[in-house]
Enzyme design. Structure first.
Site, PDB file in Angstrom:
ATOM      1  N   LEU A  61     -11.050   3.830 -35.348  1.00  0.00           N
ATOM      2  CA  LEU A  61     -11.407   3.295 -36.669  1.00  0.00           C
ATOM      3  C   LEU A  61     -12.625   2.376 -36.592  1.00  0.00           C
ATOM      4  CD1 LEU A  61      -7.868   2.463 -38.138  1.00  0.00           C
ATOM      5  CD2 LEU A  61      -9.152   4.620 -38.198  1.00  0.00           C
ATOM      6  N   HIS A 121     -13.894   3.515 -42.034  1.00  0.00           N
ATOM      7  CA  HIS A 121     -12.476   3.768 -42.321  1.00  0.00           C
ATOM      8  C   HIS A 121     -11.863   2.585 -43.078  1.00  0.00           C
ATOM      9  CE1 HIS A 121     -12.831   6.318 -38.540  1.00  0.00           C
ATOM     10  NE2 HIS A 121     -12.328   7.174 -39.412  1.00  0.00           N
TER      11      HIS A 121
END
Ligand code: PAF
Length: 286
Positions: free
Chosen positions: A33, A37
């Protein structure tokens, strides 16, 4: 924040949330991530989700035989920390066997929209994406799901699937989040050396050049394509495509255009990078 890896426990946690009157929001990811994200997590909340689910699953079905499945970055401990800090309620981390048990033989396939661009360069990719996302929708039962528009074609394909199958979920595409300098955030940017990262800016330079030409009044699709292509070809090791397309149908445009999306895919060192910009709509890459 809860983390669940078993399908039934995950489904039960989502059922409980819905039964308690929560509006369930979903952010499907393959992990590793980054800020892009986390912007999707913020967006799903902005869309009214009161129970936020993030899934972390590197979906083998969407990788071709010669692609980067084996080396795709896996950073689960940091991903969980980032989700917790961002106020995620539930993280689903299934393994391959849970998602695709022996005997699995059902796939979801969107036809026309998946043929050009990523579909042509990555045969089977979208079939893998739509299959896993349909499964995640089925398991989660979200009201809203948010995807990044860096994968613009993926977003349009998932919209199409959701509409065609009457799935009761709102599919949202969130604008691209860029690094300083303009590079679109991507888990695959981790593959780039400092020199390659510099060259990778050729993609956003191409988009910026097309956006500046658009702002100056250029409306000819072929001219816009060539303007975008120049900086990409100068910087990348190879170019898969630079195309000016209709933002909804993704059909290639020619002649004078009134709406246009520039799509780019190119290889820089070990990374295959994609980027896009809707002319006159999206902000210039920094
Ligand atoms: O965009 C991605 O990260 C993936 O394609 C998705 C939507 C999580 C499906 O595996």
């Amino acid at each position: 924040m809860e983390r669940v890896s078993e399908l039934e426990a995950f489904r039960a946690a989502c059922d409980r949330a819905r039964a308690a009157g929560e509006r369930v929001g979903l952010v499907p990811t393959m992990g590793a991530l980054h800020d892009g994200h986390l912007a999707l997590v913020d967006e799903v909340k902005r869309r009214g989700a009161s129970f936020v689910v993030v899934t972390v699953f590197v979906n083998p079905l969407q990788f071709g035989a010669n692609e980067d499945l084996g080396r795709y970055p896996r950073t689960l401990a940091q991903d969980l920390e980032a989700c917790e800090a961002r106020g995620v309620d539930l993280v689903f981390t299934p393994d391959d066997g849970a998602m695709y048990p022996p005997g699995f033989q059902t796939h979801v396939e969107v036809e026309g929209l998946t043929q050009p661009f990523e579909g042509a360069h990555r045969p089977g990719h979208f079939r893998g994406v739509t299959t896993v996302v349909a499964k995640l929708f089925g398991l989660t039962g979200p009201c809203v799901a948010v995807f990044g528009r860096k994968d613009y074609q993926q977003w349009r394909v998932l919209e199409r699937m959701t509409r065609d199958l009457n799935l009761p979920v709102e599919v949202v595409g969130h604008p691209i989040v860029r690094e300083e300098g303009g590079l679109a955030r991507s888990s695959r940017n981790r593959y780039l050396s400092p020199d390659e990262r510099e060259r990778a800016l050729g993609l956003s330079r191409g988009l910026r050049a097309a956006a500046q030409a658009w702002a100056a009044g250029t409306r000819d699709a072929a001219a816009l394509t060539e303007i975008a292509r120049g900086p990409v070809e100068d910087a990348a090791d190879s170019v898969d495509y630079v195309a000016v397309v209709d933002p909804t149908t993704l059909e290639r445009l020619d002649g004078t255009v009134s709406r246009a999306l520039v799509l780019i895919a190119a290889h820089v060192g070990p990374a295959r990078l994609i980027d896009n910009l809707e002319l006159g709509v999206d902000p210039l890459p920094a």
